[in-house]
Design a protein around this motif. Structure first.
Motif, mmCIF file in Angstrom:
data_model
loop_
_atom_site.group_PDB
_atom_site.id
_atom_site.type_symbol
_atom_site.label_atom_id
_atom_site.label_comp_id
_atom_site.label_asym_id
_atom_site.label_seq_id
_atom_site.Cartn_x
_atom_site.Cartn_y
_atom_site.Cartn_z
ATOM 1 N N ALA A 273 18.906 -0.773 1.054
ATOM 2 C CA ALA A 273 18.147 -0.639 -0.193
ATOM 3 C C ALA A 273 17.174 -1.820 -0.239
ATOM 4 O O ALA A 273 17.539 -2.962 0.021
ATOM 5 N N ARG A 274 15.916 -1.536 -0.526
ATOM 6 C CA ARG A 274 14.892 -2.581 -0.531
ATOM 7 C C ARG A 274 14.198 -2.645 -1.875
ATOM 8 O O ARG A 274 14.180 -1.675 -2.621
ATOM 9 N N GLU A 275 13.629 -3.809 -2.171
ATOM 10 C CA GLU A 275 12.812 -3.986 -3.357
ATOM 11 C C GLU A 275 11.532 -4.693 -2.952
ATOM 12 O O GLU A 275 11.502 -5.409 -1.952
ATOM 13 N N SER A 276 10.482 -4.492 -3.720
ATOM 14 C CA SER A 276 9.194 -5.101 -3.417
ATOM 15 C C SER A 276 9.226 -6.590 -3.742
ATOM 16 O O SER A 276 9.817 -7.015 -4.727
ATOM 17 N N PHE A 277 8.598 -7.382 -2.902
ATOM 18 C CA PHE A 277 8.511 -8.832 -3.090
ATOM 19 C C PHE A 277 7.065 -9.205 -2.797
ATOM 20 O O PHE A 277 6.713 -9.530 -1.675
ATOM 21 N N ASP A 278 6.232 -9.100 -3.796
ATOM 22 C CA ASP A 278 4.803 -9.323 -3.615
ATOM 23 C C ASP A 278 4.476 -10.783 -3.882
ATOM 24 O O ASP A 278 4.836 -11.342 -4.907
ATOM 25 N N SER A 279 3.786 -11.385 -2.960
ATOM 26 C CA SER A 279 3.408 -12.785 -3.108
ATOM 27 C C SER A 279 2.132 -13.042 -2.330
ATOM 28 O O SER A 279 1.923 -12.489 -1.259
ATOM 29 N N SER A 280 1.267 -13.866 -2.890
ATOM 30 C CA SER A 280 0.086 -14.266 -2.129
ATOM 31 C C SER A 280 0.368 -15.615 -1.489
ATOM 32 O O SER A 280 1.114 -16.422 -2.018
ATOM 33 N N VAL A 281 -0.202 -15.798 -0.339
ATOM 34 C CA VAL A 281 0.011 -17.030 0.424
ATOM 35 C C VAL A 281 -1.336 -17.670 0.728
ATOM 36 O O VAL A 281 -2.364 -16.987 0.735
ATOM 37 N N PRO A 282 -1.349 -18.960 1.010
ATOM 38 C CA PRO A 282 -2.627 -19.623 1.328
ATOM 39 C C PRO A 282 -3.285 -19.007 2.565
ATOM 40 O O PRO A 282 -2.666 -18.906 3.629
ATOM 41 N N ALA A 283 -4.526 -18.580 2.405
ATOM 42 C CA ALA A 283 -5.262 -17.964 3.508
ATOM 43 C C ALA A 283 -5.426 -18.923 4.680
ATOM 44 O O ALA A 283 -5.453 -18.503 5.843
ATOM 45 N N ALA A 284 -5.512 -20.219 4.402
ATOM 46 C CA ALA A 284 -5.718 -21.216 5.457
ATOM 47 C C ALA A 284 -4.573 -21.240 6.465
ATOM 48 O O ALA A 284 -4.761 -21.664 7.603
ATOM 49 N N LEU A 285 -3.387 -20.757 6.070
ATOM 50 C CA LEU A 285 -2.255 -20.721 7.006
ATOM 51 C C LEU A 285 -2.382 -19.592 8.018
ATOM 52 O O LEU A 285 -1.684 -19.575 9.026
ATOM 53 N N LYS A 286 -3.246 -18.627 7.741
ATOM 54 C CA LYS A 286 -3.507 -17.497 8.644
ATOM 55 C C LYS A 286 -2.210 -16.823 9.115
ATOM 56 O O LYS A 286 -2.008 -16.534 10.296
ATOM 57 N N LEU A 287 -1.321 -16.588 8.168
ATOM 58 C CA LEU A 287 -0.019 -16.034 8.506
ATOM 59 C C LEU A 287 -0.104 -14.637 9.112
ATOM 60 O O LEU A 287 0.605 -14.342 10.080
ATOM 61 N N LYS A 288 -0.956 -13.778 8.587
ATOM 62 C CA LYS A 288 -1.079 -12.431 9.145
ATOM 63 C C LYS A 288 -1.521 -12.478 10.603
ATOM 64 O O LYS A 288 -0.966 -11.789 11.461
ATOM 65 N N ARG A 289 -2.529 -13.288 10.892
ATOM 66 C CA ARG A 289 -3.026 -13.406 12.263
ATOM 67 C C ARG A 289 -1.954 -13.966 13.185
ATOM 68 O O ARG A 289 -1.749 -13.491 14.303
ATOM 69 N N ARG A 290 -1.235 -14.971 12.708
ATOM 70 C CA ARG A 290 -0.196 -15.607 13.530
ATOM 71 C C ARG A 290 0.971 -14.656 13.795
ATOM 72 O O ARG A 290 1.537 -14.642 14.891
ATOM 73 N N ILE A 291 1.326 -13.848 12.779
ATOM 74 C CA ILE A 291 2.403 -12.866 12.970
ATOM 75 C C ILE A 291 1.981 -11.818 13.995
ATOM 76 O O ILE A 291 2.765 -11.450 14.878
ATOM 77 N N LYS A 292 0.739 -11.360 13.905
ATOM 78 C CA LYS A 292 0.232 -10.384 14.890
ATOM 79 C C LYS A 292 0.238 -10.981 16.295
ATOM 80 O O LYS A 292 0.611 -10.333 17.264
ATOM 81 N N ARG A 293 -0.188 -12.233 16.416
ATOM 82 C CA ARG A 293 -0.210 -12.907 17.720
ATOM 83 C C ARG A 293 1.213 -13.046 18.276
ATOM 84 O O ARG A 293 1.460 -12.827 19.459
ATOM 85 N N PHE A 294 2.162 -13.386 17.411
ATOM 86 C CA PHE A 294 3.566 -13.496 17.817
ATOM 87 C C PHE A 294 4.061 -12.154 18.355
ATOM 88 O O PHE A 294 4.701 -12.105 19.414
ATOM 89 N N ALA A 295 3.760 -11.078 17.620
ATOM 90 C CA ALA A 295 4.204 -9.753 18.042
ATOM 91 C C ALA A 295 3.605 -9.379 19.391
ATOM 92 O O ALA A 295 4.303 -8.871 20.268
ATOM 93 N N LEU A 296 2.313 -9.632 19.569
ATOM 94 C CA LEU A 296 1.660 -9.332 20.850
ATOM 95 C C LEU A 296 2.237 -10.160 21.988
ATOM 96 O O LEU A 296 2.522 -9.634 23.067
ATOM 97 N N ASP A 297 2.401 -11.449 21.777
ATOM 98 C CA ASP A 297 2.917 -12.334 22.814
ATOM 99 C C ASP A 297 4.348 -11.995 23.212
ATOM 100 O O ASP A 297 4.784 -12.299 24.317
#
Length: 98
Positions: free
Chosen positions: A49-73
Motif C-alpha cells: 500500500a502506497r501513499e503520495s509524498f510530494d516534495s520539491s528539492v533544490p534544483a542545484a542538487l540535480k537529483l533527477k539527473r544524478r538518479i538517471k545517471r546512476f540507473a544507466l551506469d
C-alpha cells in the motif's frame, strides 16, 4: 560550526563519531515506533500500500539527473525513486528517534 568538517564544494558535514543531530534545532524522538516495519522487508513485498509524498528539492542538487545517471551506469531498466525516498526518509527519521 563546531563539530563539523567543511569539504570542498560541499556543505558542512558531521563527523561519523558525532551524534547525527548534534547542534540541530530539533529534538530527539523517543525511538522508532514498534509498529513500523523494517523498510527492506517492506519494499521486498510484492504488493505494498502506497501513499503520495510530494516534495520539491533544490534544483542545484540535480537529483533527477544524478538518479538517471546512476540507473544507466548500473544498467537498471527501472529505478523506483519512491523506494529511494522511502529508504532515505526512514533512515533519517529513525536516526533522530522517530
Amino acid at each position: 560550526m563546531q563539530g563539523a568538517e567543511l569539504t570542498p564544494g560541499h556543505h558542512h558535514r558531521t563527523r561519523s563519531s558525532e551524534a547525527p543531530n548534534e547542534g540541530a534545532p530539533w529534538a530527539q524522538g523517543p525511538g522508532r515506533p514498534a509498529d513500523i516495519p523494517d523498510v527492506a522487508v517492506l519494499l521486498n513485498q510484492r504488493v505494498i500500500a502506497r501513499e503520495s509524498f510530494d516534495s520539491s528539492v533544490p534544483a542545484a542538487l540535480k537529483l533527477k539527473r544524478r538518479i538517471k545517471r546512476f540507473a544507466l551506469d548500473n544498467e537498471l531498466d527501472h529505478l523506483p525513486v519512491g523506494d529511494i525516498v522511502a529508504v532515505a526518509m526512514d533512515e533519517w527519521l529513525t536516526t533522530r528517534g522517530f
